[in-house]
Design a protein around this motif. Structure first.
Motif, short mmCIF file in Angstrom:
data_model
loop_
_atom_site.label_atom_id
_atom_site.label_comp_id
_atom_site.label_asym_id
_atom_site.label_seq_id
_atom_site.Cartn_x
_atom_site.Cartn_y
_atom_site.Cartn_z
N TYR A 112 0.83 -1.20 0.00
CA TYR A 112 0.00 0.00 0.00
C TYR A 112 0.87 1.26 0.00
N LYS A 113 2.06 1.16 -0.58
CA LYS A 113 3.00 2.29 -0.54
C LYS A 113 2.52 3.51 -1.32
N GLU A 114 1.54 3.31 -2.21
CA GLU A 114 0.98 4.45 -2.95
C GLU A 114 -0.19 5.09 -2.21
N SER A 115 -0.47 4.61 -1.03
CA SER A 115 -1.59 5.13 -0.24
C SER A 115 -1.37 6.61 0.09
N GLU A 116 -2.48 7.30 0.33
CA GLU A 116 -2.41 8.70 0.75
C GLU A 116 -2.81 8.86 2.21
N ASP A 117 -2.83 7.75 2.92
CA ASP A 117 -3.22 7.75 4.33
C ASP A 117 -1.98 7.96 5.20
N GLU A 119 -1.54 7.71 8.41
CA GLU A 119 -1.34 6.69 9.42
C GLU A 119 -0.61 5.47 8.85
N LEU A 120 -0.95 5.12 7.64
CA LEU A 120 -0.27 3.99 7.00
C LEU A 120 1.15 4.36 6.60
N LEU A 121 1.33 5.58 6.11
CA LEU A 121 2.64 5.99 5.61
C LEU A 121 3.68 6.10 6.72
N TRP A 122 3.31 6.64 7.89
CA TRP A 122 4.33 6.73 8.95
C TRP A 122 4.67 5.35 9.49
N ARG A 123 3.71 4.45 9.47
CA ARG A 123 4.02 3.06 9.86
C ARG A 123 4.96 2.41 8.86
N LEU A 124 4.79 2.74 7.58
CA LEU A 124 5.68 2.21 6.56
C LEU A 124 7.09 2.78 6.72
N ALA A 125 7.17 4.05 7.09
CA ALA A 125 8.48 4.67 7.35
C ALA A 125 9.18 3.94 8.50
N ARG A 126 8.43 3.68 9.56
CA ARG A 126 9.00 2.97 10.72
C ARG A 126 9.43 1.56 10.33
N ALA A 149 12.65 5.21 4.05
CA ALA A 149 11.89 5.53 5.27
C ALA A 149 11.64 7.03 5.37
N LEU A 150 12.67 7.81 5.06
CA LEU A 150 12.52 9.27 5.11
C LEU A 150 11.47 9.74 4.12
N GLU A 151 11.45 9.15 2.93
CA GLU A 151 10.48 9.55 1.92
C GLU A 151 9.05 9.24 2.37
N TYR A 152 8.85 8.08 2.97
CA TYR A 152 7.51 7.73 3.46
C TYR A 152 7.08 8.67 4.59
N ALA A 153 8.01 8.99 5.47
CA ALA A 153 7.69 9.89 6.58
C ALA A 153 7.34 11.29 6.06
N LYS A 154 8.07 11.72 5.04
CA LYS A 154 7.81 13.02 4.42
C LYS A 154 6.41 13.05 3.81
N ARG A 155 6.04 11.98 3.12
CA ARG A 155 4.71 11.90 2.52
C ARG A 155 3.62 11.88 3.60
N ALA A 156 3.90 11.21 4.69
CA ALA A 156 2.93 11.18 5.79
C ALA A 156 2.68 12.58 6.32
N LEU A 157 3.74 13.36 6.44
CA LEU A 157 3.61 14.75 6.90
C LEU A 157 2.82 15.59 5.91
N GLU A 158 3.07 15.37 4.63
CA GLU A 158 2.35 16.13 3.60
C GLU A 158 0.86 15.84 3.65
N LYS A 159 0.50 14.61 3.99
CA LYS A 159 -0.91 14.23 4.05
C LYS A 159 -1.57 14.71 5.34
N ASN A 160 -0.79 14.82 6.40
CA ASN A 160 -1.36 15.25 7.68
C ASN A 160 -0.28 15.93 8.53
N GLU A 161 -0.22 17.23 8.44
CA GLU A 161 0.82 18.00 9.14
C GLU A 161 0.63 17.99 10.65
N SER A 162 -0.53 17.61 11.12
CA SER A 162 -0.78 17.60 12.56
C SER A 162 -0.57 16.22 13.17
N SER A 163 -0.07 15.27 12.38
CA SER A 163 0.14 13.92 12.88
C SER A 163 1.35 13.88 13.81
N PHE A 164 1.13 13.49 15.06
CA PHE A 164 2.20 13.37 16.05
C PHE A 164 3.26 12.38 15.57
#
Length: 308
Positions: A112-117, A119-126, A149-164
């Motif tokens: 699901y690496k093309e996901s825009e979610d 929550e999924l993307l930061w888990r993929l980064a981890r 991992a950095l790229e997935y984390a960056k995408r997670a931030l782009e999708k939700n900047e308020s994600s802890f």
């Protein structure tokens, strides 16, 4: 279908001859009954083309509306199914993480690496980062996974900047990348890391303090040349940030426990150092990093007993 059951609704005004007209009640010779409306042959022939076109247009309009409703409902059902699917994947991912199944977790999430979610993307980064730290991972693979991992984390931030979690793992991942990019990049990244962890109650600033307190004098000199305001922190300041992190989210990261113990060692407080190192040693190991931290904490604790 509704179209077949109610075709008269589609008839234009000019095509009502086939049905006749209803005279209003009270009109001469009428009680509101329907009477035939007769047209001459020339009128019927003259209007037949227009009537057919009007019928066709009305039928197509109705079919178009029905189709729109069907498609709209299908879109809603698909969206709901997609949300449910993501939730199901996240549940599976969390189970695998808690079970320490690092590789299976990575294989699941990369589907699901093309996901825009987020929550999924930061888990993929981890997960990418955790696979990078496995003993069987080659140096080349490790470098690839660290950047991935950095790229997935960056995408997670782009999708939700308020994600802890997105801020947390972006900061951790960019710290990892610094190991491959030299001193200048590592120092520059420290400022970026600080910004992201300030969003998380200054969680990252705690590690930055320790990093620069540990920095050799020659790296400090380089930092002074490269930056107008080189970072300057003490172990006491770092300790404060480590404790704040624990207050916000106790036991959130095994490395935080280890850094608390190591910082107390630097401050020559062996009693508190032993307390935090023991917590790091006993931390449930979900990842290879957790295992490495357990080993380091155990070695430091062994050093205490040897000296005593």
């Amino acid at each position: 279908m509704a179209l077949a059951a109610r075709p008269w609704r589609l008839l234009p005004v000019g095509c009502s001859a086939a049905r006749g007209l209803r005279l209003p009640a009270g009109a001469a010779g009428s009680r509101g009954q329907r009477i035939p409306w007769r047209l001459g042959a020339s009128e019927v022939m003259g209007n037949s083309g227009t009537c057919k076109r009007s019928l066709l247009f009305s039928a197509l309009s109705y079919l178009g509306f029905e189709t729109y409703q069907v498609i709209s409902q299908a879109v809603l059902v698909h969206a709901a199914a997609k949300v449910f699917k993501i939730e199901e994947v996240l549940e599976q991912a969390d189970y695998l993480y808690e079970s320490g199944e690092t590789e299976k977790l990575y294989q699941l999430l990369t589907q699901y690496k093309e996901s825009e979610d987020a929550e999924l993307l930061w888990r993929l980064a981890r997960a990418s980062r955790d696979v990078a730290q496995l003993r069987g991972t080659s140096e080349e693979e490790k470098k690839f996974l660290v950047y991935e991992a950095l790229e997935y984390a960056k995408r997670a931030l782009e999708k939700n900047e308020s994600s802890f979690a997105a801020h947390k793992w972006y900061a951790i991942c960019i710290s990892d990348v610094g190991d491959y990019e030299g001193i200048k990049a590592k120092i520059a990244n420290a400022y970026i890391i600080k910004e992201h962890f300030e969003v998380l109650m200054d969680l990252k600033k705690k590690r930055r303090c320790y990093t620069f307190a540990e920095m050799p004098w020659y790296q400090r000199r380089i930092a002074k040349v490269l930056f107008a305001t080189p970072p300057s922190s003490t172990y006491e300041e770092a300790l404060g940030y480590f404790h704040r992190a624990e207050q916000v989210d106790p036991n959130f990261y095994s490395k935080n426990l280890l850094l608390l113990g190591k910082t107390y060692l630097k401050l020559h407080n062996k009693k508190l150092a032993a307390f935090w190192l023991t917590k790091a040693k006993d931390y449930p190991a979900h990842t290879e990093e957790d295992k490495q931290i357990q080993t380091e904490a155990a070695q430091l604790l062994t050093g205490f007993s040897d000296k005593n």
